[in-house]
Design a protein around this motif. Structure first.
Motif, PDB file in Angstrom:
ATOM      1  N   LYS A 181      36.282  63.134  34.321  1.00 46.41           N
ATOM      2  CA  LYS A 181      35.794  63.956  35.195  1.00 46.41           C
ATOM      3  C   LYS A 181      35.007  65.118  34.409  1.00 46.41           C
ATOM      4  O   LYS A 181      35.423  65.609  33.469  1.00 46.41           O
ATOM      5  CB  LYS A 181      36.850  64.730  35.752  1.00 46.41           C
ATOM      6  CG  LYS A 181      37.298  63.684  36.792  1.00 46.41           C
ATOM      7  CD  LYS A 181      38.955  64.200  37.552  1.00 46.41           C
ATOM      8  CE  LYS A 181      38.051  65.296  38.655  1.00 46.41           C
ATOM      9  NZ  LYS A 181      39.492  65.794  39.445  1.00 46.41           N
TER      10      LYS A 181
ATOM     11  N   SER B 255      38.754  68.389  34.966  1.00 46.29           N
ATOM     12  CA  SER B 255      37.459  68.055  34.068  1.00 46.29           C
ATOM     13  C   SER B 255      38.040  68.283  32.612  1.00 46.29           C
ATOM     14  O   SER B 255      38.608  69.221  32.217  1.00 46.29           O
ATOM     15  CB  SER B 255      36.560  68.838  34.724  1.00 46.29           C
ATOM     16  OG  SER B 255      36.160  68.569  35.742  1.00 46.29           O
TER      17      SER B 255
ATOM     18  N   SER C  45      32.829  57.773  33.945  1.00 44.53           N
ATOM     19  CA  SER C  45      32.742  59.201  34.194  1.00 44.53           C
ATOM     20  C   SER C  45      32.027  59.575  35.349  1.00 44.53           C
ATOM     21  O   SER C  45      31.261  58.902  35.951  1.00 44.53           O
ATOM     22  CB  SER C  45      31.942  59.735  32.934  1.00 44.53           C
ATOM     23  OG  SER C  45      31.935  60.884  33.447  1.00 44.53           O
TER      24      SER C  45
ATOM     25  N   ALA D  32      32.507  65.886  38.880  1.00 43.52           N
ATOM     26  CA  ALA D  32      33.415  66.321  39.996  1.00 43.52           C
ATOM     27  C   ALA D  32      32.952  67.513  40.709  1.00 43.52           C
ATOM     28  O   ALA D  32      32.063  68.291  40.389  1.00 43.52           O
ATOM     29  CB  ALA D  32      34.858  66.453  39.367  1.00 43.52           C
TER      30      ALA D  32
ATOM     31  N   GLU E  87      36.791  67.787  45.155  1.00 45.02           N
ATOM     32  CA  GLU E  87      37.887  67.264  44.456  1.00 45.02           C
ATOM     33  C   GLU E  87      39.018  66.457  45.158  1.00 45.02           C
ATOM     34  O   GLU E  87      39.379  65.365  44.790  1.00 45.02           O
ATOM     35  CB  GLU E  87      38.364  68.721  44.071  1.00 45.02           C
ATOM     36  CG  GLU E  87      37.750  69.439  42.960  1.00 45.02           C
ATOM     37  CD  GLU E  87      37.523  68.993  41.677  1.00 45.02           C
ATOM     38  OE1 GLU E  87      38.265  67.735  41.447  1.00 45.02           O
ATOM     39  OE2 GLU E  87      37.048  69.060  40.820  1.00 45.02           O
TER      40      GLU E  87
ATOM     41  N   ASP F 235      37.602  62.943  45.691  1.00 48.82           N
ATOM     42  CA  ASP F 235      37.618  62.234  44.452  1.00 48.82           C
ATOM     43  C   ASP F 235      39.096  61.840  44.326  1.00 48.82           C
ATOM     44  O   ASP F 235      39.405  60.588  43.844  1.00 48.82           O
ATOM     45  CB  ASP F 235      36.844  62.908  43.257  1.00 48.82           C
ATOM     46  CG  ASP F 235      35.327  62.603  43.296  1.00 48.82           C
ATOM     47  OD1 ASP F 235      34.742  61.903  44.028  1.00 48.82           O
ATOM     48  OD2 ASP F 235      34.701  63.658  42.942  1.00 48.82           O
TER      49      ASP F 235
ATOM     50  N   ALA G 158      42.205  60.178  35.887  1.00 45.44           N
ATOM     51  CA  ALA G 158      41.283  60.913  35.318  1.00 45.44           C
ATOM     52  C   ALA G 158      41.784  61.091  33.767  1.00 45.44           C
ATOM     53  O   ALA G 158      42.730  61.256  33.399  1.00 45.44           O
ATOM     54  CB  ALA G 158      41.195  62.379  35.707  1.00 45.44           C
TER      55      ALA G 158
END
Length: 333
Positions: free
Chosen positions: A46, A97, A288, A291, A303, A306, A317
């Motif tokens: 992410k 992330s 990848s 986000a 978020e 996802d 992730a």
């Protein structure tokens, strides 16, 4: 098995065409096979992209709402203050992330106060334990070296499309200007993030030439973002139809086969894609996503959306130690 898929930077257009034109199920199968040789198929990195300087760009990129010459409703804004950027980086990290990319709507980097401020942003975000990426336009060898010394991990500078079609998209700079900046990035020891946009009116031949040019870099770009055009009213491409997601799958799968070790990033355009289409992109070798609810100035799934996607597909992730570039390269070294 690895010997059957050697890392090459001498792909011909004919070889890439043979891959690109495979029946889609066969293409995805081959791409998934290559993907599993080099990556964990159930891990997705992410990334978060923040616009640190929005609008007012003098370029004429036909897809971009930040060009000053287009009436898109995007207002020109000043460079964000350092505390705001650091806070956004911390939020990105808390949301999973591991890469934080800062984008400024500039034609090129100019030495002076604003570039000095970006250098401080790079240092601060690096201090948060994230991969730091910037996309600031064209830059010189000396500027790339300054960014490297500040701890920049990656620099994004997309080639966008084939050299032959480039003039239909952008008139204020040349294709070779893009290549020169990427060479400066590589010379400074910064990892290269470069890809393009699908759905701008280009042809199959343009996709093949675009993929070939990316594969000519030796080593291959560490990061290859593949964007679907997001048509924005007021831009020359604002009336384009949305690209067929299966074309995006075909480009991603071909990229995975010819650049096996690269991180292939499913970038802009996900908001209008079904989760089934996104799953096909993962199967084709994308590992990848970006986000958050916004990419620079265009909308993006949030978020929560996802999180539901990852759960439904069965991927998770990546942590910092999962990211291939972290395993092989000391960030900021």
């Amino acid at each position: 098995m690895a010997n059957a898929n050697p890392i090459r930077s001498d792909w011909t257009k004919e070889e890439i065409a043979e891959i690109y034109d495979l029946p889609l199920m066969e293409l995805v199968y081959r791409a998934q096979t290559v993907h599993r040789e080099h990556h964990d198929p159930l891990k997705v990195q992410k990334c978060t992209l923040l616009s640190i300087k929005t609008g007012g760009c003098p370029e004429d990129c036909g897809y971009c709402p930040q060009a000053a010459r287009y009436n898109t409703g995007v207002e020109s804004e000043k460079l964000l203050p350092l505390p705001t950027v650091v806070q956004k980086a911390r939020e990105a990290k808390s949301n999973g992330s591991t890469r934080f990319c800062m984008g400024a709507a500039w034609r090129e980097v100019k030495d002076g106060r604003q570039f000095d401020e970006v250098i401080e942003m790079v240092k601060a975000v690096r201090g948060e334990g994230l991969e730091v990426c910037c996309t600031l336009g064209m830059l010189s060898e000396e500027q790339a070296q300054r960014l490297k010394e500040a701890g920049l991990f990656a620099y994004n500078h997309n080639i966008d499309t084939s050299e032959e079609y480039y003039g239909e998209v952008i008139g204020t700079r040349q294709y070779q200007d893009r290549i020169r900046t990427l060479e400066n990035v590589r010379s400074a020891g910064i990892t290269m993030c470069t890809g393009g946009i699908v759905g701008m009116g280009e042809t199959r031949e343009d996709h093949i030439a675009f993929l070939q040019r990316l594969s000519f870099f030796d080593p291959h770009p560490e990061s290859v973002p593949v964007n679907a055009l997001v048509p924005v009213e007021g831009t020359p491409m604002g009336d384009r139809d949305l690209v067929d997601p299966l074309v995006l799958v075909r480009v991603i799968a071909s990229a995975r086969i010819i650049m096996p070790k690269s991180m292939v990033r499913m970038s802009a355009g996900r908001l209008t894609m079904t989760r089934e289409a996104q799953m096909l992109c993962f199967m084709a070798g994308a590992n990848s996503i970006f986000a958050g609810d916004q990419l620079l100035t265009t909308p993006n799934p949030g978020e929560e959306t996802d999180e539901k996607l990852f759960e439904a597909v069965g991927v998770e992730a990546m942590s910092g130690t999962d990211v291939p570039s972290h395993r092989h390269t000391e960030v900021g070294a």
